[in-house]
Design a protein around this motif. Structure first.
Motif, short mmCIF file in Angstrom:
data_model
loop_
_atom_site.label_atom_id
_atom_site.label_comp_id
_atom_site.label_asym_id
_atom_site.label_seq_id
_atom_site.Cartn_x
_atom_site.Cartn_y
_atom_site.Cartn_z
N THR A 158 -6.00 7.15 3.89
CA THR A 158 -6.67 6.94 2.40
C THR A 158 -5.77 6.14 1.66
OG1 THR A 158 -5.94 8.82 1.22
CG2 THR A 158 -8.00 9.14 2.56
N ALA A 159 -4.79 5.68 2.11
CA ALA A 159 -3.85 4.88 1.02
C ALA A 159 -3.51 3.70 1.52
CB ALA A 159 -2.77 5.54 0.69
N THR A 160 -4.23 3.06 2.91
CA THR A 160 -4.10 1.89 3.33
C THR A 160 -5.38 1.32 3.25
OG1 THR A 160 -3.15 0.82 5.28
CG2 THR A 160 -4.39 2.71 5.70
N PHE A 161 -5.38 0.20 4.24
CA PHE A 161 -6.52 -0.89 4.26
C PHE A 161 -7.92 -0.10 4.85
CE2 PHE A 161 -2.71 -3.46 4.16
CZ PHE A 161 -3.20 -4.44 3.15
N LYS A 162 -8.92 -0.73 4.93
CA LYS A 162 -10.04 -0.26 5.36
C LYS A 162 -10.20 -0.82 6.87
CE LYS A 162 -12.33 1.18 1.12
NZ LYS A 162 -13.41 1.22 0.12
N GLY A 163 -11.26 -0.31 7.62
CA GLY A 163 -11.56 -0.97 8.82
C GLY A 163 -10.44 -0.99 9.88
N ASP A 164 -10.27 -2.24 10.71
CA ASP A 164 -9.24 -2.45 11.72
C ASP A 164 -7.94 -2.36 11.25
OD1 ASP A 164 -11.20 -2.82 13.67
OD2 ASP A 164 -11.27 -4.69 13.66
N ALA A 165 -7.61 -3.06 9.99
CA ALA A 165 -6.33 -3.11 9.17
C ALA A 165 -5.88 -1.75 8.79
CB ALA A 165 -6.45 -4.07 8.04
N TRP A 192 -0.78 1.34 8.76
CA TRP A 192 0.11 2.36 8.25
C TRP A 192 1.05 2.46 9.39
CZ3 TRP A 192 0.97 7.00 10.78
CH2 TRP A 192 0.01 7.21 11.65
N VAL A 193 0.97 2.49 10.45
CA VAL A 193 1.61 2.87 11.64
C VAL A 193 2.99 1.74 11.35
CG1 VAL A 193 2.18 3.05 13.95
CG2 VAL A 193 -0.17 3.55 13.33
N GLN A 194 2.60 0.41 11.21
CA GLN A 194 3.89 -0.39 10.96
C GLN A 194 4.44 0.01 9.65
OE1 GLN A 194 2.75 -4.47 11.46
NE2 GLN A 194 1.02 -4.18 12.46
N ASP A 195 4.14 0.35 8.67
CA ASP A 195 4.68 0.54 7.45
C ASP A 195 5.32 1.88 7.51
OD1 ASP A 195 3.23 -1.41 6.43
OD2 ASP A 195 2.01 -0.33 5.07
N VAL A 196 5.21 3.03 8.30
CA VAL A 196 5.82 4.16 8.34
C VAL A 196 6.90 4.00 9.54
CG1 VAL A 196 5.65 6.66 9.02
CG2 VAL A 196 3.89 5.47 7.76
N SER A 197 6.79 3.07 10.47
CA SER A 197 7.73 2.68 11.45
C SER A 197 8.83 1.94 10.75
CB SER A 197 7.15 1.95 12.45
OG SER A 197 6.29 2.49 13.32
N LYS A 228 0.78 -1.26 0.03
CA LYS A 228 0.05 -0.08 -0.12
C LYS A 228 0.84 1.34 -0.06
CE LYS A 228 -4.05 -1.84 0.31
NZ LYS A 228 -5.26 -1.60 -0.71
N GLN A 229 1.98 1.36 0.81
CA GLN A 229 2.89 2.45 0.71
C GLN A 229 2.18 3.49 1.23
OE1 GLN A 229 5.20 2.61 -2.89
NE2 GLN A 229 4.67 0.57 -3.41
N PRO A 230 1.58 3.61 2.21
CA PRO A 230 1.12 4.74 2.99
C PRO A 230 1.80 5.82 3.45
CG PRO A 230 0.97 3.16 4.65
CD PRO A 230 1.60 2.39 3.31
N TRP A 231 3.04 5.68 3.43
CA TRP A 231 4.12 6.83 3.91
C TRP A 231 3.97 8.07 3.03
CZ3 TRP A 231 6.90 1.58 3.35
CH2 TRP A 231 7.20 1.55 2.27
N ARG A 232 4.19 9.15 3.62
CA ARG A 232 4.33 10.48 3.13
C ARG A 232 5.36 11.13 4.08
NH1 ARG A 232 1.74 7.61 0.36
NH2 ARG A 232 -0.40 7.95 -0.48
N PHE A 233 5.90 11.87 3.38
CA PHE A 233 7.53 12.53 4.08
C PHE A 233 7.40 14.20 3.93
CE2 PHE A 233 8.47 8.50 2.04
CZ PHE A 233 8.95 7.68 3.35
N ILE A 234 7.32 14.73 5.13
CA ILE A 234 7.58 16.21 5.17
C ILE A 234 9.03 16.58 5.13
CG2 ILE A 234 6.76 18.58 5.81
CD1 ILE A 234 4.60 16.69 4.51
N VAL A 235 9.95 16.88 4.26
CA VAL A 235 11.39 17.57 4.52
C VAL A 235 11.45 18.85 4.95
CG1 VAL A 235 13.58 17.55 3.62
CG2 VAL A 235 11.99 15.54 2.89
N ILE A 236 11.93 19.15 6.22
CA ILE A 236 12.19 20.28 6.85
C ILE A 236 13.54 20.86 6.73
CG2 ILE A 236 11.73 21.95 8.73
CD1 ILE A 236 9.43 19.86 9.53
#
Length: 390
Positions: A118-125, A129-134, A77-85
């Motif tokens: 909005t880029a990951t699974f629906k419901g409990d799953a 996204w937390v695991q993916d971004v971690s 799903k690749q739900p990660w997004r990055f803000i470079v500061i």
């Protein structure tokens, strides 16, 4: 003269063999060195909170982000997004407003690791996204250490006050959740990693390693049910969401594809429950639908979302999609294919099929097909002759 020629040939062969052996040994040595370096980077990485002031090069920032996006991700799903500061004013604001992130004032750059709900699974799953971004965050930290940089992971999510403040400060939309802020720079001095090895934290097989307490494993198997009495799905949502799988063919040759259009109901025979599906004539599955008396419609759980995405983005013309996914093909008594990994299977006997006619379409539908590369859809109405579920 002949002896000299033979001697030259033998010397040449010896040189080739020696060169091959050196190259082979060198290649193995390089592979081993790479593995050792990777382990060393993991073991020696530590959080760095003090920086020299030297700016991190843009090429290295790009490499860090590439490393982050190489992380594993549930269902791809690749739900990660990055803000470079890299704006000093924003870095100072982070360091001033968050007591655990004061090092941001000294950092050359910071990356706020975010998840797109909005880029990951629906419901409990959705929480995957937390695991993916971690995973992406850990990749970024290791890459920074491997390049001689220092970095520290500062948590944001799930502390809602921090989430709200970062969202407001960075102007994040509602679906983007900041999970962590990673401050990065060149270390101001030597750092020493902590030894976190604790054997007492390891358990094998069960918590207390007593195998007799394990419950008996039960494999989920299909049970036949009556759709007229035991159907619980909303017919208006059944074909929506992540989609379903349609399969047709026989034991020798068959194919499946992801579908998102369809209907449930009855027609002609009052006691017949029917499924209607649509297949465009340019699809590989079309030829199987045209030559099969039966077809199956399958539903999968979220754990197998990759099945639907793969089946919908690859053609059976290019290879066996089921084999590529590791699916186990089963067959009904009519020889209709379905997959053991499905959670619900409807086998249908074909009652009617016909191509959509342009004269029956309104202007919007005609415009749709004027730009649709797979051609016009054919309608297939099937009577449900077997319903299976887990």
């Amino acid at each position: 003269m002949k002896n000299s020629t033979y001697l030259i040939i033998l010397l040449a062969l010896g040189l080739v063999f020696t060169s091959y052996k050196w190259i082979s040994t060198s290649s193995q040595t390089n592979d081993e060195q790479t593995r050792n370096t990777t382990i060393a980077d993991i073991m020696s990485r530590t959080s760095v909170r003090s920086y020299s002031g030297k700016e991190v090069e843009s090429e290295k920032i790009d490499t860090l982000l590439r490393a982050a996006m190489a992380a594993p991700t549930a269902g791809n799903k690749q739900p990660w997004r990055f803000i470079v500061i890299n704006d000093k004013a924003v870095l100072n604001a982070i360091g001033t407003n968050f007591h655990s992130m004061t090092m941001a004032k000294e950092a050359s750059v910071a990356v706020v690791m975010c998840g797109d709900t909005t880029a990951t699974f629906k419901g409990d799953a959705q929480a995957y996204w937390v695991q993916d971004v971690s995973a992406a965050s850990e990749n970024l930290l290791l890459a920074a250490h491997a390049m001689g940089l220092g970095a520290v992971w500062c948590g944001i999510y799930p502390q809602q006050d921090r989430v709200m403040q970062f969202s407001q400060m960075l102007g994040l939309p509602e679906n983007i959740i900041p999970m962590a802020c990673i401050c990065i720079g060149y270390p101001a001095g030597e750092t020493t990693p902590k030894d976190k090895w604790k054997p007492e934290n390891i358990h094998y097989n069960t918590w207390d390693s007593v195998a007799t307490k394990l419950p008996e494993a039960k494999e989920k198997t299909f049970s036949e049910f009556d759709v007229t009495k035991q159907w619980s799905e909303n017919p208006f949502n059944f074909f929506r969401g992540d989609g379903l799988l349609l399969a047709a063919g026989n034991r020798e040759n068959n194919n499946a594809m992801t579908i998102g259009w369809g209907a449930l109901g009855n027609i002609w025979q009052r006691d017949a429950s029917t499924v209607t599906v649509y297949v465009a004539e340019g699809r590989y599955t079309y030829q199987f639908m045209e030559n099969s008396k039966y077809f199956t419609v399958m539903q999968f759980d979220r754990e197998h979302s990759n099945v639907l995405s793969y089946m919908g983005s690859h053609s059976g013309r290019d290879g066996d999609k089921a084999a590529a996914l590791g699916l186990h093909t089963l067959y009904t008594e009519h020889g209709t294919p379905y997959y053991a990994e499905a959670t619900l299977v409807l086998e249908c006997e074909l009652l009617y099929h016909y191509k959509f006619l342009p004269e029956g379409m309104n202007a919007d539908i005609q415009r749709f097909y004027s730009n649709f590369p797979a051609g016009v859809h054919h309608q297939y109405i099937g009577k449900i002759v077997k319903a299976l579920r887990k």
